[in-house]
Structures are given as C-alpha cells and as structure tokens.
Design an enzyme around this catalytic site. Structure first.
Site, short mmCIF file in Angstrom:
data_model
loop_
_atom_site.label_atom_id
_atom_site.label_comp_id
_atom_site.label_asym_id
_atom_site.label_seq_id
_atom_site.Cartn_x
_atom_site.Cartn_y
_atom_site.Cartn_z
N CYS A 1 0.84 -1.19 0.00
CA CYS A 1 0.00 0.00 0.00
C CYS A 1 0.88 1.25 0.00
O CYS A 1 2.08 1.19 0.29
CB CYS A 1 -0.93 0.01 1.21
SG CYS A 1 -0.12 0.36 2.77
N CYS B 1 2.76 1.96 3.28
CA CYS B 1 3.88 1.06 3.54
C CYS B 1 5.07 1.45 2.67
O CYS B 1 6.22 1.33 3.09
CB CYS B 1 3.49 -0.39 3.30
SG CYS B 1 2.63 -1.11 4.72
N CYS C 1 -2.95 -4.74 1.30
CA CYS C 1 -1.49 -4.60 1.26
C CYS C 1 -0.82 -5.90 1.72
O CYS C 1 -1.21 -6.49 2.74
CB CYS C 1 -1.08 -3.44 2.15
SG CYS C 1 0.68 -3.31 2.40
N CYS D 1 1.12 -4.79 5.41
CA CYS D 1 0.40 -4.39 6.63
C CYS D 1 -0.97 -5.08 6.73
O CYS D 1 -1.66 -4.91 7.73
CB CYS D 1 0.27 -2.88 6.71
SG CYS D 1 -0.83 -2.16 5.48
N ASP E 1 -5.43 -9.07 65.43
CA ASP E 1 -6.31 -10.23 65.43
C ASP E 1 -7.76 -9.77 65.40
O ASP E 1 -8.07 -8.62 65.70
CB ASP E 1 -6.08 -11.08 66.68
CG ASP E 1 -4.74 -11.79 66.64
OD1 ASP E 1 -4.21 -11.99 65.53
OD2 ASP E 1 -4.23 -12.12 67.72
ZN ZN Z 1 0.57 -1.48 3.88
#
Ligand code: ZN
Length: 536
Positions: A21, A24, A115, A118, A351
């Site tokens: 893509c 990226c 893509c 990714c 206690d």
């Molecule tokens: Zn990508």
C-alpha cells in the site's frame, strides 16, 4: 508533495508491483514526514505513480494493477486518470470487478487490494470510521481523563511479511550502490499511530493522545488466514520458540523478531515467498481494551469491634465473619474511584478480637483500573466521611492519594518500629502491690518467641527475638489488671502474657510466678509516621 528522493524510485517501483500500500511504501522509503501518512492514501498513491513516471527511463511497474487503495473506492478513477498509465487503468478495471464479487478463492487473493505487508492496517484501519469505533469504545467506559496513550498489538506474521519485502527491495537497492537498513524502515505501529491518533483525539473532543498517560487504550489486530506465515520459523530456529505456560502460541512477536534476526537470508528465501503472497482479506480489529493505571490511597484506621477481622475470614470456603476492615473501607472507595478491584495492605495487622485505638493503623490500597483518578481535597474528605458514617466498627483518618513509591515507605523499617498496647490480664494468684511495682521496673526485656501455636498452620516454625521496651500495670481488682506495653513491632503480645506452653520465654507467668491469661487486647498506637497527618 511527497518528500521522496531519486534513490527511492526503485523501492517505490518494486513495492508497488509487489502489492504494497502507499503508506507502507512511504515507510520503506524511510519517510518521517507525518503529514505524508495522514493525507488520503489515494493522494499518496497518485503522487507515487507520478513520481515513478517522472523519469524518461523509468519503467511502469509490472503490475501496479494490484496496488490497493481500499479506503474509498470512488477515488480510484481519479488515481488512474492522474497516473495516465495503462497499468493503472487496468487497476481501475480489476478493482471494479473485485467489487462486483465475481472472483473467489485464489483468484480473489490475486486481485485483492489488501497490502501484502500491513494486511490493511495502514489502509482500512486508518480511516475515520475505525477511529470512531475506537473512540466509541473509550467513551463507553466513561473514564475521567484528559490524555490517553494508544497501544497497538499486531499479528506477529506482519514481521515476517515486512522482512520478506525488505529482502525484496534490498538487493535492488544494493545493486544501485545504496543501502536500506531494516532499522531505518518506519515501524508499522508508528505510522499507524501518526495517522490514527489525531483522528481518535478529534472523535474524543480534543483529548490529547500522547506517548505516556495513565489511560492506555489497547487496540488488537489479528489475521487468522496468515497465522501460518510464522510456522516455518519454528523448524528453522527451534530455540527461539520455547513453549511457555501462559502464552497461547509460541509465535509471539518477540520470538518471531528474534528468529528473523538469526535466520540467514538464503534460508528465509527458501521457505517463504518474496515478495509475500497476496492476502484475500484485511486484518480484523479484535477489540479495544481500556486500562487505567492504578491509583494508590493511604490513611489510618481504627477498629472498635472485637469481632471484625482485618481481611475476609474464610475457612474451607465458608465465611466466618460477615465483614472485614478492608471491605468496610473498600466499598465506598471503589465506588468513588469507580475502580474494578483493590489490594489492601497495612503496617502490621491485629487479630479479629483486638481493637486498634489511638491514631490508628496506617494502611494503603491499590485501586485497580480506576475510572476516576483524581479527587479534590473536599471530595477526599467527603469520601472519608462516607466511610466513617457507613459503620461504627471502624473509622479512618488522613485519607489521601499517594504515589506507588510512597506506599513502600509504610513497610520500610516496620520491624524497628514501636507499638503500644493495653492488655486486660487475669492472674490466678491475687496481685500484690509489689507485683505492680516489679512490672513497672522491667525495661528492654528480650523475648524468645517460638512461632505461636495459633499461627503455626500458616507460618514456618522459627524462634524470633522481640523486645519489650517498657511496661506499666494498672490495678483493677485482686485478679485483674491492665497491662500497658511498649514493644518492638511484631511482638506476640498474647503469647507473652499466657506463655504459649512455654514457647515464649520469658513470659508473664514466669515473671509473676502464677498462671496469667489475656482477656482483651487493644493496639494503642502504631508508631509509623506515614502517611502524613491531614489536619481536620
Ligand atoms: Zn501497507
């Protein structure tokens, strides 16, 4: 304009063909200009296509056809027009066919616009609709906050895919005498945050999305169809994938990254396609988890009741007492801070049948996942009053928010501290005036205390030394007196009085040469100067 240089051209070409893509591709070009990621991906794609066609000698990418946009399909027309390339016209055609749903299975994968690196994270999941989803999930939790930090969990196979793409361009880049260091590639998470943080912030009405905040919003993505991408690594680098008890899969992100660092390029290329195979679907958003860091509060409590344990008293799954100090304090605190749970700790404990008087016993509470993390001085005071009005068995004072570090101060040097007690003592022999004087003259008496019989079931058998600093006896009647003691913290007072069958030495029976027993015990003061007193 995208901040790209001539040297990026082969990278852009290779990755466009491989099915990466636009965002990226920017990552692989090591672009750190955040605005470039924030612009619509169609714009970026258009610019990338223009960029590579901008040279006489440049070749059109073999199959820019499969370059994806995904986010808003109506823009595709303008992409292909702008690019004015046969390849991108083909892209438009094929995209439309895919939309018509005429392909299935492998065919669909081949034509997919998801893509290869990714798996849609920088495509579909960078859209406003996804930011709205995240923001709605946060709003639904009704936190009081003004900042948040976004934490992103991605499927581990994205590392494998990124590695494959890196190898895919590395050779090309090297042939041109350049270097592409894997560490220079912008991490997917970072690019995702650059785009999405602003969108989420806008949806939440100006809340700042920052790198450090008490409120963590976790976004988890998965992609089952490609989970198998990692599996070959286990046979190539078996020592990176050791099964662990609490992990569902051995293919954690960390293990996969480690294996990818070790595996030689040739071996990787033998086992995994380069560039990666085209996916037919996007990642899915598994969920949005909100978690606020703990808030710590501290104060001092009095206990006025001889039938109230400090913590819930349960034997064999059955409750022995209907309430406890910690529950009486916790209920109003949890509702004020809208917290999910708590951990209670205190400076020692008494206690069930012992009262705690005087200034009370210091305690602290960790409030887990509080939806409100700040209380004003006035609100804090109101909370304290609510606790005090809810029961006459306990009372709290000095209630305040403290830091996690400050909490450890309560436990520091606890053993060296002094505690004061009053015990109601019975004696078989009538008490003489001399006995009263004798007791008052005893100073710094060291006791050897074997672990008491009554706690032996939960503590190891040991002998410990404790010091009784001073004592004072107040005569009540010939067989009863009040014994006031100042002792080192951790002294077993009951055992000192009755002797515990000789397990505490010396003890009061020996000192007075008669049987003695303890009928009542009160803690008068716990000398720990924390938390700081708050003036009433
Ligand atoms: Zn990508």
């Amino acid at each position: 304009m995208l901040p790209l240089k001539e040297k990026d051209k082969p990278i852009v070409q290779k990755l466009l063909s491989a099915g990466c893509c636009a965002r990226c591709i920017l990552r692989f070009c090591c672009t750190r200009v955040q605005a470039a990621y924030r612009q619509p991906q169609q714009e970026t794609l258009k610019e990338l296509l223009a960029f590579i066609s901008d040279t006489e000698n440049s070749k059109a990418p073999d199959s820019a056809a499969s370059v994806s946009t995904g986010e808003n399909k109506s823009h595709d027309a303008s992409v292909s027009e702008a690019a004015e390339q046969p390849a991108s016209k083909r892209a438009k055609l094929e995209h439309n066919e895919t939309n018509a749903g005429s392909e299935e299975g492998e065919d669909a994968a081949a034509k997919s616009h998801v893509c290869v690196v990714c798996l849609g994270i920088l495509q579909e999941f960078c859209a406003t609709t996804q930011a709205v989803k995240i923001a709605e999930a946060v709003k639904a939790e009704k936190y009081e906050f003004d900042t948040l930090v976004l934490s992103v969990s991605l499927p581990a196979q994205l590392c494998v895919r990124e590695h494959s793409c890196w190898l895919h361009v590395k050779k090309e880049v090297r042939d041109k005498g350049l270097v592409l260091d894997k560490d220079d590639i912008i991490p997917l998470k970072e690019a995702f945050k650059w785009v999405v943080q602003g969108l989420v912030a806008k949806q939440l009405g100006g809340v700042a999305v920052v790198t450090k905040s008490g409120l963590e919003v976790g976004v988890e993505f998965t992609h089952e169809a490609t989970d198998g991408d990692c599996h070959f690594l286990a046979s190539v680098c078996p020592d990176c994938f050791k099964p662990t008890k609490n992990k569902q899969s051995v293919f954690t992100r960390m293990a996969v990254v480690k294996a990818l660092e070790k595996i030689p390029d040739a071996s990787f290329l033998r086992h995994y396609p380069c560039p990666p195979a085209r996916p037919s679907s996007c990642c899915s958003l598994q969920g949005v988890q909100c978690l606020h860091t703990s808030v710590f509060i501290a104060g001092r409590y009095n206990k006025f009741c001889r039938s109230l344990p400090q913590t819930p008293w349960v034997i064999d799954g059955e409750r022995r007492m209907e309430s406890s100090v910690e529950e009486l304090i916790a209920a109003p605190v949890l509702s004020s801070f809208r917290a999910e749970g708590f951990n209670f700790s205190s400076s020692g404990r008494e206690d069930v049948d012992v009262r705690t008087l005087g200034n009370g016993r210091p305690f602290a509470m960790e409030l887990i996942n509080p939806h409100k993390s700040r209380l004003s001085r006035v609100e804090m005071k109101q909370l304290q009053e609510t606790i005090n009005e809810s029961s006459d068995k306990i009372r709290v004072r000095d209630l305040q928010i403290v830091s996690r570090d400050a909490m450890s101060r309560m436990k520091e040097g606890e053993e060296e501290k002094t505690k004061s007690y009053t015990a109601l003592v019975w004696t078989r022999k009538p008490i003489q005036r001399d006995d009263i004087i004798f007791i008052g003259e005893i100073k710094e008496l060291t006791l050897d205390q074997k672990t008491p019989l009554r706690v032996l079931h939960r503590r190891a058998l040991a002998v410990r030394q404790r010091v009784v600093h001073s004592m004072n006896a107040r005569f009540l009647d010939p067989h009863h007196f009040h014994l006031e003691l100042k002792t080192q913290a951790g002294t077993y007072i009951k055992e000192f009085v009755h002797g515990d069958f000789g397990r505490t030495k010396p003890n009061l029976c020996e000192l007075l040469q008669t049987d003695t027993d303890i009928l009542e015990l009160d803690v008068e003061s716990v000398d720990v100067d924390w938390p700081p007193a708050i003036p009433e």
